[in-house]
Write a protein that holds these residues in place. Structure first.
Motif, PDB file in Angstrom:
ATOM      1  N   THR A 343       0.860  -1.176   0.000  1.00  0.00           N
ATOM      2  CA  THR A 343       0.000   0.000   0.000  1.00  0.00           C
ATOM      3  C   THR A 343       0.897   1.226   0.000  1.00  0.00           C
ATOM      4  N   LEU A 344       0.820   2.024  -1.057  1.00  0.00           N
ATOM      5  CA  LEU A 344       1.748   3.145  -1.210  1.00  0.00           C
ATOM      6  C   LEU A 344       1.543   4.180  -0.104  1.00  0.00           C
ATOM      7  N   ALA A 345       2.625   4.503   0.576  1.00  0.00           N
ATOM      8  CA  ALA A 345       2.584   5.523   1.613  1.00  0.00           C
ATOM      9  C   ALA A 345       2.651   6.916   1.021  1.00  0.00           C
ATOM     10  N   GLN A 346       3.140   7.022  -0.211  1.00  0.00           N
ATOM     11  CA  GLN A 346       3.228   8.292  -0.916  1.00  0.00           C
ATOM     12  C   GLN A 346       3.122   8.007  -2.408  1.00  0.00           C
ATOM     13  N   PRO A 347       2.755   9.005  -3.229  1.00  0.00           N
ATOM     14  CA  PRO A 347       2.624   8.771  -4.668  1.00  0.00           C
ATOM     15  C   PRO A 347       3.935   8.238  -5.251  1.00  0.00           C
ATOM     16  N   ALA A 348       3.825   7.325  -6.195  1.00  0.00           N
ATOM     17  CA  ALA A 348       5.017   6.735  -6.810  1.00  0.00           C
ATOM     18  C   ALA A 348       4.624   6.056  -8.115  1.00  0.00           C
ATOM     19  N   SER A 349       5.580   5.950  -9.023  1.00  0.00           N
ATOM     20  CA  SER A 349       5.404   5.159 -10.238  1.00  0.00           C
ATOM     21  C   SER A 349       6.154   3.839 -10.064  1.00  0.00           C
ATOM     22  N   LEU A 350       5.882   2.890 -10.945  1.00  0.00           N
ATOM     23  CA  LEU A 350       6.607   1.620 -10.879  1.00  0.00           C
ATOM     24  C   LEU A 350       8.091   1.832 -11.140  1.00  0.00           C
ATOM     25  N   TYR A 351       8.424   2.803 -11.997  1.00  0.00           N
ATOM     26  CA  TYR A 351       9.835   3.136 -12.224  1.00  0.00           C
ATOM     27  C   TYR A 351      10.481   3.601 -10.918  1.00  0.00           C
ATOM     28  N   GLU A 352       9.814   4.506 -10.198  1.00  0.00           N
ATOM     29  CA  GLU A 352      10.368   5.007  -8.946  1.00  0.00           C
ATOM     30  C   GLU A 352      10.516   3.888  -7.928  1.00  0.00           C
ATOM     31  N   LEU A 353       9.529   3.008  -7.869  1.00  0.00           N
ATOM     32  CA  LEU A 353       9.622   1.892  -6.935  1.00  0.00           C
ATOM     33  C   LEU A 353      10.787   0.977  -7.289  1.00  0.00           C
ATOM     34  N   THR A 354      11.017   0.771  -8.571  1.00  0.00           N
ATOM     35  CA  THR A 354      12.118  -0.094  -8.996  1.00  0.00           C
ATOM     36  C   THR A 354      13.460   0.459  -8.521  1.00  0.00           C
ATOM     37  N   ILE A 355      13.625   1.774  -8.665  1.00  0.00           N
ATOM     38  CA  ILE A 355      14.872   2.411  -8.200  1.00  0.00           C
ATOM     39  C   ILE A 355      14.958   2.325  -6.685  1.00  0.00           C
ATOM     40  N   CYS A 356      13.857   2.614  -6.034  1.00  0.00           N
ATOM     41  CA  CYS A 356      13.829   2.664  -4.574  1.00  0.00           C
ATOM     42  C   CYS A 356      14.057   1.293  -3.939  1.00  0.00           C
ATOM     43  N   LEU A 357      13.469   0.250  -4.520  1.00  0.00           N
ATOM     44  CA  LEU A 357      13.594  -1.093  -3.949  1.00  0.00           C
ATOM     45  C   LEU A 357      15.014  -1.622  -4.010  1.00  0.00           C
ATOM     46  N   GLY A 358      15.757  -1.248  -5.053  1.00  0.00           N
ATOM     47  CA  GLY A 358      17.078  -1.831  -5.264  1.00  0.00           C
ATOM     48  C   GLY A 358      16.944  -3.209  -5.886  1.00  0.00           C
ATOM     49  N   ASN A 359      18.031  -3.979  -5.873  1.00  0.00           N
ATOM     50  CA  ASN A 359      17.958  -5.324  -6.469  1.00  0.00           C
ATOM     51  C   ASN A 359      18.446  -6.407  -5.512  1.00  0.00           C
ATOM     52  N   TRP A 360      18.294  -6.139  -4.202  1.00  0.00           N
ATOM     53  CA  TRP A 360      18.687  -7.149  -3.216  1.00  0.00           C
ATOM     54  C   TRP A 360      17.825  -8.386  -3.412  1.00  0.00           C
ATOM     55  N   ALA A 385      -1.048   7.949  -3.383  1.00  0.00           N
ATOM     56  CA  ALA A 385      -0.882   7.304  -2.079  1.00  0.00           C
ATOM     57  C   ALA A 385      -2.145   6.514  -1.751  1.00  0.00           C
ATOM     58  N   GLY A 386      -1.955   5.351  -1.146  1.00  0.00           N
ATOM     59  CA  GLY A 386      -3.074   4.483  -0.819  1.00  0.00           C
ATOM     60  C   GLY A 386      -3.344   3.419  -1.861  1.00  0.00           C
ATOM     61  N   THR A 387      -2.704   3.533  -3.039  1.00  0.00           N
ATOM     62  CA  THR A 387      -2.870   2.512  -4.072  1.00  0.00           C
ATOM     63  C   THR A 387      -2.309   1.186  -3.576  1.00  0.00           C
ATOM     64  N   SER A 388      -3.059   0.115  -3.787  1.00  0.00           N
ATOM     65  CA  SER A 388      -2.601  -1.220  -3.404  1.00  0.00           C
ATOM     66  C   SER A 388      -2.022  -1.921  -4.628  1.00  0.00           C
ATOM     67  N   LEU A 389      -0.803  -2.416  -4.509  1.00  0.00           N
ATOM     68  CA  LEU A 389      -0.119  -3.102  -5.603  1.00  0.00           C
ATOM     69  C   LEU A 389       0.156  -4.549  -5.225  1.00  0.00           C
ATOM     70  N   ASN A 390       0.005  -5.444  -6.185  1.00  0.00           N
ATOM     71  CA  ASN A 390       0.415  -6.832  -5.968  1.00  0.00           C
ATOM     72  C   ASN A 390       1.932  -6.900  -5.904  1.00  0.00           C
ATOM     73  N   ALA A 391       2.439  -7.713  -5.012  1.00  0.00           N
ATOM     74  CA  ALA A 391       3.886  -7.824  -4.831  1.00  0.00           C
ATOM     75  C   ALA A 391       4.187  -9.198  -4.255  1.00  0.00           C
TER      76      ALA A 391
END
Length: 513
Positions: A343-360, A385-391
């Motif tokens: 559940t997104l705590a703040q607005p984000a795109s999938l690109y931003e999440l990819t950078i933020c998550l890293g590749n651990w 914010a509040g969008t639910s994403l499958n993960a």
């Protein structure tokens, strides 16, 4: 003294002694038990704090080590609690289970030599039936598939191709499939179809890339044409999203389609695959004209186009390798794929999440997994914010660790907002802090031109851009510094795909560059 009286005196004496000493003994025992329970609770509280502090570690490896250690201590406390009088096991267990569910499987990325890389524990939450065992033919499902197909030289040639030039595609297909397996596999199980067949079709059709499309118009992980998709409930869901891209919906449609073909074609997997690729009408006609002979009969085989002759053995070959990895020296990528959500705590795109998550835990990072699990969204859509994403559990843990707080998300947003045009600075203008100044030559004004003659302003014409082959919406947005929403609205482009065609003229509304 009468023996009976003597026994009575002894009994009374023992009763008096019990009355005197038992209460004191019980009180001491209760105090000791209470102290032991307090100590266990203190250990549990300390372990939980250790776990939560681990989220502030400097990197994911340190956090994984610390959380694993904390969970081990909690388990030891729960075990001790079960043996300790007065200890509320339910209370201890609640804390342990709550944190255990929030912790991903921390593996080293490579299963042991004798380990089945399909971790069935990953599917318990999704209620997925037993899958074909990828290490050996132990499952009834795998045995059934092997009996239904011919392992002939054509299939062996397909195996050779998958294991040589196409091995990277096979590995990608497996990794992509593992993320979607909990969504896709149940449909084939429910229709009595081997899961290995699903994997083989997906590997050949799309390599497990949900957004792949063909020039003929087939799209999605299982490449449905529009008309065929509509027959099985796929298409525009009313919001502009084409459910042919949805892994779960497309797997269910494929299972229905293949069940129809199998019923028509005497349960022949080869002919059913020929219908899937070369057209169901052709497959049925050939089947009837040849008296139901095998796909490998020359009179049958030669009535199909070259593409179908290649397709059928390649699908079976990929399915065969899915069932027999050890025999062919395959070490599948280890994938932590237990389903979860973000559940997104703040607005984000999938690109931003990819950078933020890293590749651990993943060589290539998580963009493909996020896109496959959330096909409704384009990679550069800004999700509120509040969008639910499958993960997966690992991705959701990395989100909490790297993206819900700290500077990684701010860095990702900065990188996504960056473009080349904003780096160019004219001579004399201040440069962004820390950026080298780029001189852009401008002609020096002459004395006569010191006070230029004011001319009436001309109406500003809307700028246009002609789409080139290979252009994507995200590239155009960055190139011209556009607002995605304004640009899409001005050109009547619908998300999530924002489909562009070479030669199309785009009106550059909302663009600064």
């Amino acid at each position: 003294m009468n023996p009976r009286l003597k026994h009575l005196v002894v009994a009374l004496s023992l009763s008096l002694l019990a009355a005197v000493f038992t209460p004191a003994h019980s009180a001491d025992t209760k105090k000791a038990d209470a102290a032991a329970v307090v100590q266990l609770q203190q250990r549990m509280d300390a372990a939980e704090k250790h776990y939560r502090d681990a989220m502030l570690a400097e990197d994911e490896d340190a956090a994984a080590t610390a959380t694993t250690s904390a969970l081990a201590e909690m388990k030891a406390v729960v075990d001790a609690c079960t043996k300790q009088r007065g200890c509320a096991v339910d209370t201890m267990l609640t804390t342990y289970e709550r944190l255990l569910k929030a912790t991903p499987q921390f593996d080293d990325g490579m299963p042991a030599a004798d380990e089945d890389p399909l971790d069935e524990r990953d599917f318990t939450a999704a209620n997925v039936p037993d899958t074909a065992n990828a290490a050996s033919l132990l499952s009834e499902d795998g045995q059934r598939f092997v009996k239904m197909v011919q392992f002939n030289p054509a299939v062996q040639a397909g195996i050779r191709r998958w294991l040589t030039d196409m091995r990277p595609s096979l590995m990608d297909s497996y990794e992509n499939y593992r993320y979607m397996q909990a969504q896709m596999a149940p449909a084939f199980k429910q229709h009595g179809l081997p899961e290995a067949l699903l994997f083989g079709i997906m590997a050949k059709e799309s390599n497990g890339k949900v957004h792949v499309g063909s020039r003929a118009g087939a799209v999605g992980p299982l490449q449905f044409m529009p008309a065929t998709g509509r027959r099985f409930g796929l298409g525009n869901d009313g919001s502009g999203f084409d459910t042919r891209y949805d892994p779960k919906a497309s797997a269910d449609a494929a299972a229905q389609y293949l069940s129809e073909r199998m019923a028509q074609l005497n349960n022949s997997i080869e002919l059913s695959l020929a219908g899937y690729n070369g057209g169901e009408g052709r497959a049925l006609r050939v089947f009837r004209d040849t008296g139901g002979r095998s796909f490998w009969d020359p009179d049958v085989y030669n009535q199909f186009p070259a593409e179908t002759k290649d397709y059928v053995p390649m699908v079976i070959a990929a399915a065969w390798l899915f069932l027999h990895p050890k025999e062919y020296g395959i070490r599948w990528p280890s994938v932590s794929s237990r389903p979860s959500t973000i559940t997104l705590a703040q607005p984000a795109s999938l690109y931003e999440l990819t950078i933020c998550l890293g590749n651990w835990g993943s060589r290539d990072g998580y963009l493909r997994a996020l896109r496959n699990l959330n096909p409704r969204w384009a990679a550069d859509d800004m999700l509120p914010a509040g969008t639910s994403l499958n993960a997966t559990f690992r991705i959701s843990w990395l989100y909490r660790f790297n993206c819900a707080h700290g500077q990684r998300m701010a860095l990702a947003k900065q990188l996504m907002a960056s473009n080349v045009q904003s780096a160019l600075v004219r001579v004399g203008e201040p440069t962004p802090a820390g950026s080298p100044q780029v001189a852009v030559a401008t002609p020096a004004p002459s004395a006569a031109a010191a006070v230029p003659e004011r001319k009436p302003a001309k109406p500003v014409k809307a700028r246009h851009y002609k789409v080139k082959r290979g252009d994507t919406m995200s590239e155009i947005v960055r190139k011209f510094d556009c607002d995605l929403g304004d640009l899409a609205q001005a050109n009547k482009l619908r998300k999530p795909r924002y489909a562009l065609k070479p030669g199309q003229s785009l009106k550059l509304e909302g663009c600064k560059g």
